[in-house]
Design a protein around this motif. Structure first.
Motif, PDB file in Angstrom:
ATOM      1  N   GLY A 200     -26.968  56.300 -44.318  1.00  0.00           N
ATOM      2  CA  GLY A 200     -26.582  56.457 -45.705  1.00  0.00           C
ATOM      3  C   GLY A 200     -27.304  55.645 -46.560  1.00  0.00           C
ATOM      4  N   LYS A 201     -27.051  55.942 -47.874  1.00  0.00           N
ATOM      5  CA  LYS A 201     -27.998  55.138 -48.877  1.00  0.00           C
ATOM      6  C   LYS A 201     -27.376  53.793 -48.638  1.00  0.00           C
ATOM      7  CE  LYS A 201     -28.548  58.855 -52.163  1.00  0.00           C
ATOM      8  NZ  LYS A 201     -28.393  59.338 -53.635  1.00  0.00           N
ATOM      9  N   LYS A 202     -26.291  53.384 -48.503  1.00  0.00           N
ATOM     10  CA  LYS A 202     -25.800  51.900 -48.505  1.00  0.00           C
ATOM     11  C   LYS A 202     -26.521  51.347 -47.339  1.00  0.00           C
ATOM     12  CE  LYS A 202     -21.283  51.969 -50.900  1.00  0.00           C
ATOM     13  NZ  LYS A 202     -19.881  51.712 -50.436  1.00  0.00           N
ATOM     14  N   ARG A 203     -26.720  52.015 -46.215  1.00  0.00           N
ATOM     15  CA  ARG A 203     -27.252  51.268 -45.061  1.00  0.00           C
ATOM     16  C   ARG A 203     -28.814  51.177 -45.199  1.00  0.00           C
ATOM     17  NH1 ARG A 203     -22.643  53.650 -42.884  1.00  0.00           N
ATOM     18  NH2 ARG A 203     -21.296  52.327 -41.738  1.00  0.00           N
ATOM     19  N   ILE A 204     -29.341  52.165 -45.788  1.00  0.00           N
ATOM     20  CA  ILE A 204     -30.827  52.420 -46.128  1.00  0.00           C
ATOM     21  C   ILE A 204     -30.955  51.326 -47.006  1.00  0.00           C
ATOM     22  CG2 ILE A 204     -32.659  53.507 -47.308  1.00  0.00           C
ATOM     23  CD1 ILE A 204     -31.385  56.133 -46.335  1.00  0.00           C
ATOM     24  N   THR A 205     -30.249  50.817 -47.997  1.00  0.00           N
ATOM     25  CA  THR A 205     -30.370  49.569 -48.981  1.00  0.00           C
ATOM     26  C   THR A 205     -30.619  48.464 -48.125  1.00  0.00           C
ATOM     27  OG1 THR A 205     -29.279  50.926 -50.807  1.00  0.00           O
ATOM     28  CG2 THR A 205     -29.275  48.383 -50.966  1.00  0.00           C
ATOM     29  N   THR A 206     -29.312  48.243 -47.242  1.00  0.00           N
ATOM     30  CA  THR A 206     -29.274  46.960 -46.388  1.00  0.00           C
ATOM     31  C   THR A 206     -30.433  46.730 -45.552  1.00  0.00           C
ATOM     32  OG1 THR A 206     -26.793  47.199 -46.502  1.00  0.00           O
ATOM     33  CG2 THR A 206     -28.172  46.059 -44.701  1.00  0.00           C
ATOM     34  N   TYR A 207     -30.993  47.773 -44.863  1.00  0.00           N
ATOM     35  CA  TYR A 207     -31.962  47.875 -44.133  1.00  0.00           C
ATOM     36  C   TYR A 207     -33.534  47.227 -44.903  1.00  0.00           C
ATOM     37  CZ  TYR A 207     -35.318  49.440 -40.173  1.00  0.00           C
ATOM     38  OH  TYR A 207     -36.142  49.373 -39.109  1.00  0.00           O
ATOM     39  N   CYS A 208     -33.559  47.955 -46.125  1.00  0.00           N
ATOM     40  CA  CYS A 208     -34.782  47.584 -46.957  1.00  0.00           C
ATOM     41  C   CYS A 208     -34.893  46.170 -47.383  1.00  0.00           C
ATOM     42  CB  CYS A 208     -34.762  48.603 -48.095  1.00  0.00           C
ATOM     43  SG  CYS A 208     -35.188  50.243 -47.812  1.00  0.00           S
ATOM     44  N   GLN A 209     -33.593  45.819 -47.658  1.00  0.00           N
ATOM     45  CA  GLN A 209     -33.413  44.228 -48.109  1.00  0.00           C
ATOM     46  C   GLN A 209     -33.762  43.465 -46.905  1.00  0.00           C
ATOM     47  OE1 GLN A 209     -29.470  44.610 -49.574  1.00  0.00           O
ATOM     48  NE2 GLN A 209     -30.062  45.044 -51.518  1.00  0.00           N
ATOM     49  N   GLU A 210     -33.130  43.771 -45.549  1.00  0.00           N
ATOM     50  CA  GLU A 210     -33.474  42.832 -44.513  1.00  0.00           C
ATOM     51  C   GLU A 210     -34.956  42.987 -44.157  1.00  0.00           C
ATOM     52  OE1 GLU A 210     -31.606  40.967 -42.852  1.00  0.00           O
ATOM     53  OE2 GLU A 210     -30.240  41.135 -44.466  1.00  0.00           O
ATOM     54  N   LYS A 211     -35.605  44.113 -44.623  1.00  0.00           N
ATOM     55  CA  LYS A 211     -37.083  44.166 -44.251  1.00  0.00           C
ATOM     56  C   LYS A 211     -37.887  43.362 -45.224  1.00  0.00           C
ATOM     57  CE  LYS A 211     -37.429  46.692 -40.135  1.00  0.00           C
ATOM     58  NZ  LYS A 211     -38.582  46.081 -39.256  1.00  0.00           N
ATOM     59  N   GLY A 212     -37.118  42.917 -46.333  1.00  0.00           N
ATOM     60  CA  GLY A 212     -37.861  42.025 -47.255  1.00  0.00           C
ATOM     61  C   GLY A 212     -38.680  42.799 -48.421  1.00  0.00           C
ATOM     62  N   VAL A 213     -37.993  43.953 -48.665  1.00  0.00           N
ATOM     63  CA  VAL A 213     -38.219  44.766 -50.005  1.00  0.00           C
ATOM     64  C   VAL A 213     -37.650  44.264 -51.164  1.00  0.00           C
ATOM     65  CG1 VAL A 213     -38.151  46.753 -50.942  1.00  0.00           C
ATOM     66  CG2 VAL A 213     -38.495  46.914 -48.637  1.00  0.00           C
ATOM     67  N   GLU A 214     -38.667  43.765 -51.980  1.00  0.00           N
ATOM     68  CA  GLU A 214     -37.908  43.206 -53.222  1.00  0.00           C
ATOM     69  C   GLU A 214     -37.205  43.892 -54.156  1.00  0.00           C
ATOM     70  OE1 GLU A 214     -41.165  40.505 -54.441  1.00  0.00           O
ATOM     71  OE2 GLU A 214     -41.050  39.354 -52.773  1.00  0.00           O
ATOM     72  N   ASP A 215     -38.081  44.993 -54.464  1.00  0.00           N
ATOM     73  CA  ASP A 215     -37.558  45.914 -55.578  1.00  0.00           C
ATOM     74  C   ASP A 215     -36.968  47.338 -54.691  1.00  0.00           C
ATOM     75  OD1 ASP A 215     -39.860  46.637 -54.333  1.00  0.00           O
ATOM     76  OD2 ASP A 215     -40.899  47.187 -56.248  1.00  0.00           O
ATOM     77  N   THR A 216     -35.903  47.004 -53.988  1.00  0.00           N
ATOM     78  CA  THR A 216     -35.087  48.101 -53.331  1.00  0.00           C
ATOM     79  C   THR A 216     -34.687  49.121 -54.138  1.00  0.00           C
ATOM     80  OG1 THR A 216     -34.323  46.438 -51.678  1.00  0.00           O
ATOM     81  CG2 THR A 216     -33.300  48.528 -51.764  1.00  0.00           C
ATOM     82  N   HIS A 217     -33.999  48.944 -55.196  1.00  0.00           N
ATOM     83  CA  HIS A 217     -33.435  49.816 -56.243  1.00  0.00           C
ATOM     84  C   HIS A 217     -34.710  50.807 -56.553  1.00  0.00           C
ATOM     85  CE1 HIS A 217     -30.865  51.718 -59.162  1.00  0.00           C
ATOM     86  NE2 HIS A 217     -31.788  51.684 -60.101  1.00  0.00           N
ATOM     87  N   GLN A 218     -36.000  50.392 -56.772  1.00  0.00           N
ATOM     88  CA  GLN A 218     -36.826  51.079 -57.484  1.00  0.00           C
ATOM     89  C   GLN A 218     -37.488  52.003 -56.144  1.00  0.00           C
ATOM     90  OE1 GLN A 218     -40.213  48.958 -59.133  1.00  0.00           O
ATOM     91  NE2 GLN A 218     -41.383  50.651 -59.618  1.00  0.00           N
ATOM     92  N   LEU A 219     -37.563  51.335 -55.117  1.00  0.00           N
ATOM     93  CA  LEU A 219     -37.896  52.208 -53.751  1.00  0.00           C
ATOM     94  C   LEU A 219     -37.003  53.116 -53.560  1.00  0.00           C
ATOM     95  CD1 LEU A 219     -39.508  52.752 -51.236  1.00  0.00           C
ATOM     96  CD2 LEU A 219     -38.227  50.923 -50.055  1.00  0.00           C
ATOM     97  N   LEU A 220     -35.514  52.913 -53.473  1.00  0.00           N
ATOM     98  CA  LEU A 220     -34.707  54.109 -53.483  1.00  0.00           C
ATOM     99  C   LEU A 220     -34.823  55.018 -54.460  1.00  0.00           C
ATOM    100  CD1 LEU A 220     -31.578  52.211 -52.307  1.00  0.00           C
ATOM    101  CD2 LEU A 220     -33.057  53.063 -50.870  1.00  0.00           C
TER     102      LEU A 220
END
Length: 826
Positions: A200-220
């Motif tokens: 889901g969106k929350k887990r996708i957010t967590t995954y992106c953050q753990e992968k080092g994406v700095e601007d996760t909100h913009q990516l989503l």
């Protein structure tokens, strides 16, 4: 191996009536409710876990086996295709020594059998042989074995595979099985089937953050804009999105991202061993031909050359007749396709398959193949009525981007195809203008429903250049609810801010269609200015009419978190329509979201407003007064506020306002069996962790009960918390709290409070199995006070009256009945 990211993946039951792959895949996509965690699966003994390729089931299986092993349990990770050949060498987590040790013990073990490398499972018989060999190997301890097997939804044969599992891995003893002579005697299905739910969106957010994406909100936001959730919900493809984002700081358009994904996957191989990659252009051309064959036939299976085929799929070497058979196999082993299973593959994603098919047909027309013949695949005219071939309809959403004639013909026959998929942003402005006019004409003539179509495709259609066109259409069709609904979607999805003011009268007018008002409200609250939002709030509140719950929900979900909004919300609550359990709304979720977004000052302000309203309605009522659903719902909102303040360790959680709500909620739950779960909270777990609040609430509850007893017809003192103990209190005391509770015997000023504290401390002592050191501490605490010493002796050697026995029994029964009703309602 890539680093494991803990996402607390969830699973959903797959019922026994899901007996074909289409039903199972549909279930996995849409059935996320009643989800279960790994903790639930760990207590199961036989599980099938279904998941699409790239969903992450292999890394989940391996990690959970590693986790259990590291905690001292017997746990093993095995690839199914290795079982019947090298069983004792097949353990990737665990080993032969641990396995033999488990067999000789009486301990339980967890076996994770992964079928990710199904390239070596050439037929169902190979799978059956492996499972039978495994069952034979663990037979001595099979009743102590937790067995988990992964599978693809389309390869799981619900009836035959279930029967195999029940036969070779039963949960009943072997003697029982051998003596069973009838279907009635045999056990029911042994294995339970679960689906691994997409991220889901929350887990996708967590995954992106753990992968080092700095601007996760913009990516989503980009994933949302381009409608890439079907890719992002699988870790395998989410990695591709993340890599492109990091490299280019953009996903470009939906078309470019999917084309990028295709190019990347064609260079990958899931085959064991290294293989030379095919030329990219050649590989893409072959994939296009196979995609066209799949969409034309409706057969998703593609047979791999020189493999034993279990299903009647498309023969890849027939479609690619001019290819070397080795190259055909290389293509089918690329990351564009699922792993080979029983000699066949599938395209990983529908969008990829449909885009490739569109590229194939486009290339044919560019190469001057018979255009009329190709168009006849898509367009039919039985009885002189032009229609779109249903099987190829999804391909047209892409094909209109590559061929002007196809685009014009499609828009003349079925203009809604432009918002059913593809990437409309790539169409010329004049084409999109024409498409909108044709869509409105279809809606006006009731040939098309305004609420149908992909929101993302609508967003890509409604670019800012169309803003003046849309505004003019809103003015021209302002009294047509169906057309305004569609135009509101254009405003919302295209973020056409200059059109917002024109939608405000629609929202305020109670005579307008519900769904039109709803989408218009969503548009204004999402992209409007604060002044425009306030105009909507004020207009609705000034009407002095009953406010639909769904409308308040739309206003709250995107509302600014400030005190002005709180005033609007409270004013709306006064005029809120009564809830209808048969027509649920998202109001509770919207209000919960508002509270979670708000800072502590706004949360405190909302709690005060709710307290003022509830003080009249519910907080100071007598036991005979009724509690409405509306008041119960508002109490749950107040509890949500307190939860947020508690998490922030905000001192206002210690105020009388907060304590009175918490105390009254516990009373109403116990005496009235009223539930306050509209806004989900975890206060029973969170609040006791803040000992200052836990104890403040306890003593507030004691004082509240003392006042109630003193004002009764026959006043009584309160020297014990016994009357409070059976309630569903938010405070809690455990063994670790003993010394703190004991200290209250000396620190409380009222003698009655000292007696209450002594009773509480003794209860902790009793529930801790009466250790001698605690008893010594109790005796020291009461030393020098005859009253307290006498009370302690009576607690240690109680003389229970018949009346008290009866009261305790009745209270216990009452609590058990209340708990059964609470569990039954979940």
């Amino acid at each position: 191996m890539s680093k494991y990211i803990e996402l607390n993946r969830n699973f959903s039951d797959v019922s026994k009536d899901k007996d074909d792959s289409q039903n199972i895949e549909h279930h996995i996509k849409f059935n996320a409710e009643t989800s279960k965690s790994w903790d639930w699966l760990f207590i199961e003994y036989r599980c099938i876990v279904l998941a699409e390729a790239g969903a992450g089931k292999t890394i989940e299986f391996r990690q959970k086996a590693t986790l259990l092993e590291s905690s001292g349990d017997y746990a093993f990770f095995i690839r199914i295709e290795n079982i019947d050949r090298y069983f004792y060498e097949s353990f990737e987590v665990g080993d032969e020594k641990a396995f033999d040790s488990w067999l000789d013990s009486d301990e339980e073990a967890w076996f994770f059998l992964d079928s990710v490398d199904e390239a070596l499972l050439t037929s169902p018989r190979a799978f059956e042989r492996a499972i039978r060999y495994f069952a034979k190997a663990i037979k001595k301890g099979q009743l102590r074995a937790h067995v988990y097997i992964s599978s693809r939804p389309y390869s799981w044969r619900a009836k035959t595979d279930q029967e195999l599992m029940d036969e070779v891995l039963p949960l009943k003893g072997s003697d029982y099985q051998e003596s069973a002579t009838s279907k009635e005697t045999k056990s029911n299905d042994t294995f339970k089937v679960y689906s691994l739910l997409p991220l889901g969106k929350k887990r996708i957010t967590t995954y992106c953050q753990e992968k080092g994406v700095e601007d996760t909100h913009q990516l989503l936001n980009e994933i949302e804009r381009l409608d890439l959730w079907s890719l992002a919900e699988r870790p395998f493809d989410l990695d591709t999105i993340i890599d492109k984002w990091k490299d280019d700081e953009s996903l470009d358009g939906r078309l470019e991202l999917i084309q990028h994904n295709i190019d990347l996957r064609l260079k990958e191989s899931h085959s064991a061993g290294s293989r030379t990659a095919l030329n990219t252009d050649l590989a893409r051309s072959g994939a296009q031909r196979l995609a066209a064959a799949v969409v034309l036939t409706g057969n998703a299976e593609i047979n791999v050359p020189d493999s034993e085929h279990n299903k009647k799929g498309i023969d890849a070497d027939t479609i690619l007749y001019d290819w070397d058979r080795g190259n055909v196999k290389k293509l089918l082993e690329s990351g564009l396709f699922n792993d080979i299973l029983y000699g066949a593959v599938r395209f990983r994603h529908r969008d990829i398959r449909e885009l490739l098919a569109a590229e194939f047909f486009s290339s044919l027309m560019k190469d001057n193949y018979n255009r009329l013949q190709i168009e006849s695949y898509f367009f039919r005219d039985p009885f002189d009525v032009n229609i779109i071939t249903p099987l190829l309809r999804p391909v047209l959403s892409w094909l209109i981007l590559f061929d002007d004639n196809i685009c014009a013909k499609t828009l003349n026959i079925t203009p809604e195809i432009i918002i059913e998929g593809g990437d409309p942003s790539k169409l010329p402005l004049h084409t999109r203008q024409k498409a909108i006019l044709k869509l409105i004409d279809s809606i006006d003539k009731d040939r098309y429903k305004a609420y149908i179509g992909s929101d993302t495709a609508i967003a890509n259609l409604a670019q800012p250049a169309l803003e003046s066109d849309v505004l003019e259409l809103i003015s021209g069709y302002k009294h047509n609810d169906n057309i305004i609904l569609f135009l509101s979607r254009l405003v919302l999805q295209g973020a056409l801010s200059n059109c917002v003011s024109a939608l405000i009268p629609v929202i305020i007018d109670n005579n307008r269609d519900k769904y039109t008002r709803r989408i218009a409200a969503n548009a204004v609250m999402s992209i409007g200015t604060q002044e425009q939002k306030n105009t909507v709030w004020q207009g609705i509140n000034d009407s002095n009419e009953e406010i639909p719950r769904w409308l308040l929900s739309e206003l709250v979900v995107e509302a600014e978190t400030n005190t002005s909004t709180v005033d609007f919300i409270i004013h709306g609550v006064v005029n809120l329509a009564e809830s209808n359990e048969f027509a649920p709304t998202a109001l509770s979720g919207a209000v919960s979201g508002f509270i979670e977004r708000a800072n502590s000052d706004v949360t405190t302000y909302l709690l005060n407003k709710l307290h003022s309203y509830l003080s009249i309605r519910i907080l100071n009522e007598t036991e005979s007064d009724e509690v409405s659903k509306q008041d119960a719902w508002l109490m749950s909102v107040a509890l949500k506020c307190i939860e947020r303040l508690t998490l922030a360790r905000n001192q206002y959680a210690l105020s009388n306002t907060s304590l009175s709500v918490l105390t009254r909620a516990a009373e109403l739950k116990f005496y009235r069996e009223i539930r306050f779960d509209a806004c989900e909270t975890n206060l029973h777990h969170i609040l006791p962790q803040w000992t200052e609040l836990n104890d403040a609430l306890y003593w507030y509850s004691v004082e509240n009960e003392r006042i109630r007893l003193s004002s009764a017809d026959q006043p009584r003192p309160l020297n014990s918390d016994f009357l409070l103990f059976y309630r569903d209190n938010y405070w809690r005391f455990e063994k670790s709290d003993f010394l703190r509770v004991l200290a209250y015997i000396g620190s409380r000023t009222l003698d009655s409070d000292k007696l209450v504290a002594l009773g509480n401390a003794h209860r902790i002592y009793d529930q801790s199995d009466c250790p001698t050191d605690m008893l010594d501490d109790l005796r020291k605490a009461v030393s020098g006070s005859d009253v307290l010493e006498d009370k302690l002796e009576r607690l240690l050697n109680p003389e229970i009256s018949e009346a008290m026995k009866k009261y305790e029994e009745e209270s216990k029964i009452r609590c058990e009945q209340a708990e059964k009703r609470r569990v039954g309602k979940k």
